[in-house]
Scaffold this motif. Structure first.
Motif, PDB file in Angstrom:
ATOM      1  N   ILE B 173       0.851  -1.181   0.000  1.00 29.62           N
ATOM      2  CA  ILE B 173       0.000   0.000   0.000  1.00 29.62           C
ATOM      3  C   ILE B 173       0.893   1.239   0.000  1.00 29.62           C
ATOM      4  O   ILE B 173       1.871   1.308   0.753  1.00 29.62           O
ATOM      5  N   GLY B 174       0.564   2.172  -0.873  1.00 33.01           N
ATOM      6  CA  GLY B 174       1.279   3.447  -0.932  1.00 33.01           C
ATOM      7  C   GLY B 174       0.440   4.510  -0.249  1.00 33.01           C
ATOM      8  O   GLY B 174      -0.740   4.664  -0.555  1.00 33.01           O
ATOM      9  N   ILE B 175       1.066   5.209   0.683  1.00 38.47           N
ATOM     10  CA  ILE B 175       0.394   6.220   1.503  1.00 38.47           C
ATOM     11  C   ILE B 175       0.897   7.586   1.051  1.00 38.47           C
ATOM     12  O   ILE B 175       2.044   7.941   1.325  1.00 38.47           O
ATOM     13  N   ARG B 176       0.043   8.332   0.335  1.00 31.87           N
ATOM     14  CA  ARG B 176       0.460   9.680  -0.096  1.00 31.87           C
ATOM     15  C   ARG B 176       0.236  10.654   1.048  1.00 31.87           C
ATOM     16  O   ARG B 176      -0.884  11.094   1.290  1.00 31.87           O
ATOM     17  N   LEU B 177       1.340  10.962   1.731  1.00 26.84           N
ATOM     18  CA  LEU B 177       1.251  11.843   2.891  1.00 26.84           C
ATOM     19  C   LEU B 177       0.975  13.285   2.461  1.00 26.84           C
ATOM     20  O   LEU B 177       1.603  13.791   1.523  1.00 26.84           O
ATOM     21  N   PRO B 178       0.070  13.966   3.170  1.00 23.43           N
ATOM     22  CA  PRO B 178      -0.041  15.421   3.025  1.00 23.43           C
ATOM     23  C   PRO B 178       1.256  16.063   3.526  1.00 23.43           C
ATOM     24  O   PRO B 178       2.144  15.381   4.067  1.00 23.43           O
ATOM     25  N   THR B 179       1.376  17.372   3.368  1.00 23.73           N
ATOM     26  CA  THR B 179       2.483  18.073   4.016  1.00 23.73           C
ATOM     27  C   THR B 179       2.306  17.943   5.525  1.00 23.73           C
ATOM     28  O   THR B 179       1.209  18.141   6.050  1.00 23.73           O
ATOM     29  N   ILE B 180       3.378  17.546   6.193  1.00 20.41           N
ATOM     30  CA  ILE B 180       3.306  17.316   7.640  1.00 20.41           C
ATOM     31  C   ILE B 180       3.409  18.661   8.362  1.00 20.41           C
ATOM     32  O   ILE B 180       4.373  19.408   8.168  1.00 20.41           O
ATOM     33  N   CYS B 181       2.419  18.931   9.183  1.00 20.19           N
ATOM     34  CA  CYS B 181       2.356  20.196   9.879  1.00 20.19           C
ATOM     35  C   CYS B 181       1.704  19.938  11.252  1.00 20.19           C
ATOM     36  O   CYS B 181       0.663  19.306  11.304  1.00 20.19           O
ATOM     37  N   ILE B 182       2.310  20.257  12.301  1.00 20.53           N
ATOM     38  CA  ILE B 182       3.505  21.046  12.484  1.00 20.53           C
ATOM     39  C   ILE B 182       4.694  20.097  12.596  1.00 20.53           C
ATOM     40  O   ILE B 182       4.725  19.259  13.501  1.00 20.53           O
ATOM     41  N   ARG B 183       5.651  20.244  11.661  1.00 21.20           N
ATOM     42  CA  ARG B 183       6.873  19.434  11.715  1.00 21.20           C
ATOM     43  C   ARG B 183       7.711  19.928  12.883  1.00 21.20           C
ATOM     44  O   ARG B 183       8.043  21.113  12.957  1.00 21.20           O
ATOM     45  N   PRO B 184       8.055  19.028  13.827  1.00 24.52           N
ATOM     46  CA  PRO B 184       8.854  19.471  14.976  1.00 24.52           C
ATOM     47  C   PRO B 184      10.312  19.698  14.593  1.00 24.52           C
ATOM     48  O   PRO B 184      10.745  19.299  13.522  1.00 24.52           O
ATOM     49  N   GLY B 185      11.032  20.338  15.468  1.00 26.70           N
ATOM     50  CA  GLY B 185      12.470  20.499  15.266  1.00 26.70           C
ATOM     51  C   GLY B 185      12.837  21.872  14.749  1.00 26.70           C
ATOM     52  O   GLY B 185      12.011  22.787  14.727  1.00 26.70           O
ATOM     53  N   ALA B 186      14.075  21.970  14.305  1.00 26.96           N
ATOM     54  CA  ALA B 186      14.600  23.266  13.879  1.00 26.96           C
ATOM     55  C   ALA B 186      14.045  23.633  12.507  1.00 26.96           C
ATOM     56  O   ALA B 186      13.649  22.755  11.740  1.00 26.96           O
ATOM     57  N   PRO B 187      13.977  24.936  12.202  1.00 30.93           N
ATOM     58  CA  PRO B 187      13.585  25.347  10.855  1.00 30.93           C
ATOM     59  C   PRO B 187      14.524  24.726   9.832  1.00 30.93           C
ATOM     60  O   PRO B 187      15.715  24.551  10.113  1.00 30.93           O
ATOM     61  N   ASN B 188      13.996  24.357   8.659  1.00 35.61           N
ATOM     62  CA  ASN B 188      14.893  23.906   7.595  1.00 35.61           C
ATOM     63  C   ASN B 188      14.656  24.745   6.350  1.00 35.61           C
ATOM     64  O   ASN B 188      13.805  25.635   6.343  1.00 35.61           O
ATOM     65  N   LYS B 189      15.428  24.456   5.305  1.00 32.46           N
ATOM     66  CA  LYS B 189      15.384  25.315   4.129  1.00 32.46           C
ATOM     67  C   LYS B 189      14.391  24.841   3.073  1.00 32.46           C
ATOM     68  O   LYS B 189      14.335  25.394   1.987  1.00 32.46           O
TER      69      LYS B 189
END
Lengths: 328, 328
Positions: B173-189
């Motif tokens: 099964i392929g799971i098309r993830l939405p954009t994960i929000c709120i992604r924990p951790g440090a800001p990334n680029k």
């Protein structure tokens, strides 16, 4: 210009080569050189005054893709593939030829892109990228849902074609061919073979076997139309395609019953009476998963054209394969 | 049962491992062994009584996929991938990890299939398989039209997953993830980073930068929901999927303005005032090609569930990342 054709020894490859040679040019440019590759060495075309290279080559062998594009052909028709039945029977070979071979060819082109090389790539895909269940007519935004390894490999190639074009490595177009009808030559064991056989054999005075019901509907275009799609795809401006580089081609949605009625109109009752009904549940089950009808608006808007009746498809066969007349 | 997780050191991988360990079993079977792989060695989970193997492994290296499945894990969560920005910046690495690594893992499983091995494969795909233009809500039959190499690689993996499942090599099964929000951790680029940043930083009393207009709409789910999708995908009967093995997951379609309004409701005006508007046309152009809304009927019918408000998404973050309370 220099044109490379892979799969040049196949039925479409030979007809495409002959059409190019007859035209002498494409897109307003004269054809100066032809490179014709296939797993068996293609025949050199008659009547071509330019430079011709014919060679037996397996594009999935190391070094072959680089060799194929070393002279930087301006236009590439990538037809080479193994067919659906073989890709289903031999998993490794199918992925090696239909996926790895194509990706290696695309990568060989990519590795030349640093110096500005960016050929037109006309790639033959197939309606086998679609599998049931379907809407009444498959539109241009319908998901690719292959039910065979062959269809899977073609769908993957379409994705690569789009990404490599978006990246600027090539200017690609994927041509999703309908089932080719009437396929010339001897009967073969492909599950789709009867669509051609029930016309081709009676037109030659031979018996043919029909393994499915007359209400089975399918999507067809002649070999002449298929070659026309490839020529047109090589000539037109591809900017209107945006990032969606593969197109379902126009075709004719017809039932087996409509095919037989056209045969009767063109060749008479005696020809139609040569069709023997021998139901084959295995073939019927395979065919049930195949596309029946399309709404190929994008291709139509770009000027791609196919036959609009089975009478016309039969006449094309008589003109192109039977010297313009039925055997008496 | 024995569970293999690739990409186990990533954010979702760690949360999934913790959830599995906390549950003790999945699909009515106790978890006896865990194999955790990533390019850096994953940490062994706390509180697990069974057998654990943690190992640094590159699945695109010869022999690694075979080694990963040599003990025939019953359930595989295949999360390993490089992210969108890196796949776009490094063409070869993206295809090597995200396409070849996945295909090699699938082939390692296939090569064990002769003795009846057929694991459940839960593969994380992404809404990056879709690119504009879109209908108002992307339905389950909409074509995969990626606009990045990452999205292309995930779309190809989906096709392989379907074909390998159809062939009986795995139950995928392929799971098309939405954009994960709120992604924990440090800001990334990552270009998508601001969707999380404009909530995560203010919730921690920090400033955040918003590079796009407040009317930008996108498709979100929390990390907790994402892990829930993977767990559910591991447990349910996949027969209803037929040959179409990948599903767009449920999520929340919300504008940036709606995100900020929810932040204001949950954390007050002072938090919302920490968002600085610094328009970035480059980010705005990238985001314009991203999905905004889905109609994931198949996933909903199979019982997949996500959050239904941004207030809820923010509360999940406070519970799971901030110990249940806002910093004073």
């Amino acid at each position: 210009m220099h044109i490379l054709i892979t799969g040049a020894a196949g039925m479409i490859g030979r007809k495409l080569t002959a059409r190019l040679v007859a035209a002498g040019g494409i897109g307003g440019r004269a054809i100066e050189a032809l490179t014709l590759l296939d797993v068996v060495e293609p025949a050199a075309p008659a009547g071509f005054g330019g430079r011709v290279v014919t060679r037996a080559a397996d594009l999935s062998a190391d070094g072959e893709p680089a060799r194929a594009v070393a002279e930087r052909p301006d236009l590439i028709f990538h037809l080479a593939a193994i067919v659906s039945g073989e890709a289903e029977a031999d998993f490794d070979k199918g992925y090696r030829i239909n996926l790895d071979g194509t990706r290696m060819l695309f990568d060989a082109i990519r590795h030349l892109s640093a110096d500005g090389y960016r050929p037109r790539m006309v790639f033959t895909s197939s309606i086998a990228v679609f599998g049931a269940p379907f809407p009444p007519a498959i539109g241009d935004d319908f998901a690719l849902t292959p039910l065979t390894s062959y269809g899977t490999q073609k769908a993957i190639d379409e994705l690569l074609l789009a990404d490599y074009s978006r990246r600027g490595f090539m200017d690609g177009i994927g041509i999703r061919l309908p089932t080719i009808c009437i396929r010339p030559g001897a009967p073969n064991k492909a599950a789709s073979g009867f669509f051609s056989g029930i016309l081709r054999e009676p037109l030659a005075g031979q018996e043919a076997v029909l393994p499915v019901d007359e209400d089975v509907r399918h999507w067809h275009a002649s070999p002449r139309a298929a070659v026309g799609f490839l020529m047109h795809g090589a000539e037109i401006d591809l900017a209107p395609l945006g990032a969606r580089r593969s197109l379902s081609m126009p075709g004719l949605s017809a039932t087996v019953g409509e095919q037989i009625a056209a045969l009767r109109r063109v060749a008479g009752d005696r020809a139609a009476s040569l069709i023997r009904r021998v139901p084959d549940p295995t073939v019927a089950a395979i065919v049930a998963g195949w596309p029946r009808n399309f709404d190929p608006q994008r291709a139509l808007a770009l000027g791609f054209r196919a036959e609009t009746s089975f009478d016309e498809i039969i006449r094309v066969h008589i003109e192109d394969e039977l010297g313009g007349r039925l055997p008496s």
